[in-house]
Design an enzyme around this catalytic site. Sequence first.
Site, PDB file in Angstrom:
ATOM      1  CB  ALA A  76      -0.948  -0.148   1.194  1.00 22.26           C
ATOM      2  CG  ASP A  77       2.785   5.193  -1.371  1.00 18.70           C
ATOM      3  OD1 ASP A  77       3.732   4.804  -1.074  1.00 18.70           O
ATOM      4  OD2 ASP A  77       2.387   6.165  -1.836  1.00 18.70           O
ATOM      5  CB  THR A  78      -0.960   6.547   2.573  1.00 17.10           C
ATOM      6  OG1 THR A  78      -1.435   5.320   2.957  1.00 17.10           O
ATOM      7  CG2 THR A  78      -2.142   7.413   3.126  1.00 17.10           C
TER       8      THR A  78
END
Length: 203
Positions: A76-78
């Site tokens: 994931a990347d935010t």
Amino acid sequence: MKQNKKNLPIILASSSPARIELLNRIKIIPSQIIPADIDETPNLRELPAPLAIRLAYEKAIKVASQIEESAIIIAADTVAAVGRRILPKATTYEEVKNCIKMVSGRRHRVYTGLCIIKKENDQLTVRQKIVQTIVKFKKLSDEEINFYCSLDEGIDKAGGCKISGYAEAFISFISGSYSNVMGLPLFETVNALTSLGFKVYNR
């Protein structure tokens, strides 16, 4: 009698304590944690949502290429943004301060790109999702901004803010997934895992 197929092991492509905690909340303990070291620099004119999903995919595919065993890789990347402006993952006091000033008294959006890859017999099955949450901070005084920055909570956080920390006291409105802002949207994660044959509830 047909035997239930065992779940593949989970590999988390991140060393983020928040993502580990979120997986633990749904009783998923990664068998391995393999942080993916990639270049997270946005491309020219790249928008926040495409950036988040691209980086999540690059993390997942890099880890998939590094392992030989069958597994499910969660990456994931935010990314936090005000309009089209991407806020940095603050690394200094000044960056945290600038980010907090930008979101003070206004709505901003937090995007998490989710990429889950099932690697089995050298075959890859990919699930991707972009999740958006709208967050509004109250109008902050200089005293509040300086106090928050002094806590160092925002260091290495998207937009210089740790939602599960003191900054929660500044939020007047939130629309969407809370876990998404923490770094891993759990509803979408469970759905993706289920679609890949991972038994979330019957293990």
